[in-house]
Design an enzyme around this catalytic site. Structure first.
Site, PDB file in Angstrom:
ATOM      1  N   PHE A  72     -67.489 -62.026 -41.779  1.00 27.96           N
ATOM      2  CA  PHE A  72     -66.143 -61.481 -41.525  1.00 27.96           C
ATOM      3  C   PHE A  72     -66.073 -60.660 -40.245  1.00 27.96           C
ATOM      4  O   PHE A  72     -65.052 -60.659 -39.559  1.00 27.96           O
ATOM      5  CB  PHE A  72     -65.727 -60.593 -42.714  1.00 27.96           C
ATOM      6  CG  PHE A  72     -65.602 -61.371 -43.992  1.00 27.96           C
ATOM      7  CD1 PHE A  72     -66.658 -61.428 -44.904  1.00 27.96           C
ATOM      8  CD2 PHE A  72     -64.454 -62.102 -44.260  1.00 27.96           C
ATOM      9  CE1 PHE A  72     -66.558 -62.175 -46.067  1.00 27.96           C
ATOM     10  CE2 PHE A  72     -64.339 -62.862 -45.425  1.00 27.96           C
ATOM     11  CZ  PHE A  72     -65.405 -62.898 -46.318  1.00 27.96           C
TER      12      PHE A  72
ATOM     13  N   HIS B 149     -66.860 -59.077 -55.763  1.00 24.44           N
ATOM     14  CA  HIS B 149     -65.571 -59.493 -55.191  1.00 24.44           C
ATOM     15  C   HIS B 149     -65.104 -60.815 -55.786  1.00 24.44           C
ATOM     16  O   HIS B 149     -64.301 -61.521 -55.181  1.00 24.44           O
ATOM     17  CB  HIS B 149     -65.679 -59.581 -53.664  1.00 24.44           C
ATOM     18  CG  HIS B 149     -65.882 -58.239 -53.028  1.00 24.44           C
ATOM     19  ND1 HIS B 149     -66.236 -58.075 -51.706  1.00 24.44           N
ATOM     20  CD2 HIS B 149     -65.796 -56.991 -53.548  1.00 24.44           C
ATOM     21  CE1 HIS B 149     -66.338 -56.778 -51.441  1.00 24.44           C
ATOM     22  NE2 HIS B 149     -66.091 -56.099 -52.554  1.00 24.44           N
TER      23      HIS B 149
ATOM     24  N   CYS C 150     -49.185 -66.155 -65.120  1.00 26.35           N
ATOM     25  CA  CYS C 150     -49.512 -66.308 -66.559  1.00 26.35           C
ATOM     26  C   CYS C 150     -51.015 -66.259 -66.809  1.00 26.35           C
ATOM     27  O   CYS C 150     -51.476 -66.312 -67.947  1.00 26.35           O
ATOM     28  CB  CYS C 150     -48.916 -67.619 -67.091  1.00 26.35           C
ATOM     29  SG  CYS C 150     -49.731 -69.104 -66.456  1.00 26.35           S
TER      30      CYS C 150
HETATM   31  N1  APR Z   1     -79.118 -62.274 -40.304  1.00 32.29           N
HETATM   32  C1  APR Z   1     -78.937 -60.925 -40.310  1.00 32.29           C
HETATM   33  N2  APR Z   1     -77.710 -60.327 -40.280  1.00 32.29           N
HETATM   34  C2  APR Z   1     -76.642 -61.144 -40.235  1.00 32.29           C
HETATM   35  C3  APR Z   1     -76.750 -62.555 -40.219  1.00 32.29           C
HETATM   36  C4  APR Z   1     -78.052 -63.105 -40.264  1.00 32.29           C
HETATM   37  N3  APR Z   1     -78.259 -64.431 -40.258  1.00 32.29           N
HETATM   38  N4  APR Z   1     -75.489 -63.079 -40.169  1.00 32.29           N
HETATM   39  C5  APR Z   1     -74.632 -62.041 -40.141  1.00 32.29           C
HETATM   40  N5  APR Z   1     -75.321 -60.882 -40.179  1.00 32.29           N
HETATM   41  C6  APR Z   1     -74.761 -59.522 -40.295  1.00 32.29           C
HETATM   42  C7  APR Z   1     -73.639 -59.236 -39.311  1.00 32.29           C
HETATM   43  O1  APR Z   1     -74.165 -58.615 -38.151  1.00 32.29           O
HETATM   44  C8  APR Z   1     -72.750 -58.265 -40.101  1.00 32.29           C
HETATM   45  O2  APR Z   1     -73.075 -56.908 -39.836  1.00 32.29           O
HETATM   46  O3  APR Z   1     -74.154 -59.483 -41.578  1.00 32.29           O
HETATM   47  C9  APR Z   1     -73.076 -58.547 -41.572  1.00 32.29           C
HETATM   48  C10 APR Z   1     -71.911 -59.163 -42.327  1.00 32.29           C
HETATM   49  O4  APR Z   1     -70.913 -58.163 -42.427  1.00 32.29           O
HETATM   50  P1  APR Z   1     -69.414 -58.595 -42.815  1.00 32.29           P
HETATM   51  O5  APR Z   1     -69.023 -59.779 -42.020  1.00 32.29           O
HETATM   52  O6  APR Z   1     -68.600 -57.337 -42.743  1.00 32.29           O
HETATM   53  O7  APR Z   1     -69.526 -59.072 -44.321  1.00 32.29           O
HETATM   54  P2  APR Z   1     -69.579 -58.170 -45.618  1.00 32.29           P
HETATM   55  O8  APR Z   1     -70.303 -56.894 -45.370  1.00 32.29           O
HETATM   56  O9  APR Z   1     -70.083 -59.045 -46.706  1.00 32.29           O
HETATM   57  O10 APR Z   1     -68.014 -57.860 -45.882  1.00 32.29           O
HETATM   58  C11 APR Z   1     -67.692 -57.170 -47.075  1.00 32.29           C
HETATM   59  O11 APR Z   1     -65.350 -57.533 -46.622  1.00 32.29           O
HETATM   60  O12 APR Z   1     -63.558 -58.869 -46.014  1.00 32.29           O
HETATM   61  C12 APR Z   1     -64.267 -58.359 -47.074  1.00 32.29           C
HETATM   62  O13 APR Z   1     -64.314 -59.319 -49.205  1.00 32.29           O
HETATM   63  C13 APR Z   1     -64.860 -59.444 -47.922  1.00 32.29           C
HETATM   64  O14 APR Z   1     -66.885 -59.349 -49.255  1.00 32.29           O
HETATM   65  C14 APR Z   1     -66.348 -59.130 -47.952  1.00 32.29           C
HETATM   66  C15 APR Z   1     -66.373 -57.656 -47.587  1.00 32.29           C
END
Ligand code: APR
Length: 241
Positions: free
Chosen positions: A31, A116, A127
């Site tokens: 995200f 989530h 419903c």
């Molecule tokens: N290896 C290491 N880190 C990674 C990798 C990878 N292959 N791919 C992505 N990342 C890191 C990114 O740098 C980022 O900091 O994973 C993190 C993902 O963060 P978000 O995109 O914010 O996802 P998340 O923390 O799961 O978001 C939480 O936000 O929008 C809502 O409901 C949605 O569950 C989600 C919640």
């Protein structure tokens, strides 16, 4: 890494906490990664919000049909299956996840707390009748019983987390002496509290994430130089007898 391997081997109750970064190596976008996270292309306030069910239902439906097609295109990667193996071997005791892709279940994990919700089920927002995932994918967005809006079984912004799941995650976190975060920006409350709760009750905290998180100052170990899949595969090799 040697100390982390020793910690995983010696811990008595290990809980893993995953975010969207766990599934990017399967092909799913996260995200908030710079320039490629979903929220850099779509506005979550307009789409991933409970109000969108009334004010913006057509775009809401298009967005979630798109996300569902994306999830159906991909599958768990090697790192997911390492976690499935570790649970079977008793090296980890459960996964608290913010992800809705169902990949931890698909990789064989049993004790999975989906804070989530999940894309594995759909229901009518009016419903509450269960709906058929394939029909939603093929464009059905209105309930045939009450004409209400059909939506995925995920938690939208503005909605409460599933209480039973949240309570179980609290219990599991309270039992942990090791808490491992994999791929979350730890920016969304209340999910992001779990690593802090684990730390405050004395658990060792490992954060594996490409970018800094607001919880890094609680961590005993921070891994930034490896992707999550690389980290899991390398630790798994190190754990081999
Ligand atoms: N290896 C290491 N880190 C990674 C990798 C990878 N292959 N791919 C992505 N990342 C890191 C990114 O740098 C980022 O900091 O994973 C993190 C993902 O963060 P978000 O995109 O914010 O996802 P998340 O923390 O799961 O978001 C939480 O936000 O929008 C809502 O409901 C949605 O569950 C989600 C919640």
């Amino acid at each position: 890494m040697k100390e982390i391997i020793k910690l995983i081997r010696s811990s008595s109750y290990t809980i893993v906490f995953t975010g969207a970064g766990m599934s990017t190596e399967s092909g799913l976008p996260d995200f908030r990664s710079k320039n490629r996270g979903l929220w850099t292309k779509f506005n979550p306030d307009e789409l991933a919000n409970v109000h969108a069910l009334d004010s913006n239902f057509e775009e809401f439906t298009e967005f979630y049909q798109y996300r569902l097609r994306e999830i159906d295109k991909y599958q768990p990667h090697e790192g997911h299956f390492v976690l499935g193996k570790w649970e079977k071997e008793g090296l980890i005791n459960g996964i608290i996840t913010q992800n809705v892709d169902g990949f931890h279940h698909d990789a064989g994990n049993q004790n999975v707390m989906e804070l989530h919700g999940t894309f594995r089920n759909f229901y009518c927002n009016q419903c509450k009748r269960e709906q058929v995932r394939e029909e939603y994918l093929n464009g059905k967005s209105q309930c045939e019983y009450c004409d209400g809006p059909i939506r995925p079984g995920i938690v939208l912004f503005g909605e409460m987390l599933p209480e039973d799941v949240f309570y179980k995650a609290e219990i599991e976190t309270s039992k942990a002496d090791l808490f491992i975060v994999l791929g979350s920006s730890l920016t969304v409350t209340p999910a992001n509290m779990f690593p802090m709760i684990a730390h405050e009750q004395g658990a060792k905290l490992i954060i594996v994430n490409r970018e800094a998180t607001p919880m890094d100052h609680y961590a005993d170990y921070i891994v930034r130089d490896k992707s999550i899949k690389e980290f899991l595969v390398e630790v798994d090799e190190g754990l081999a007898p």
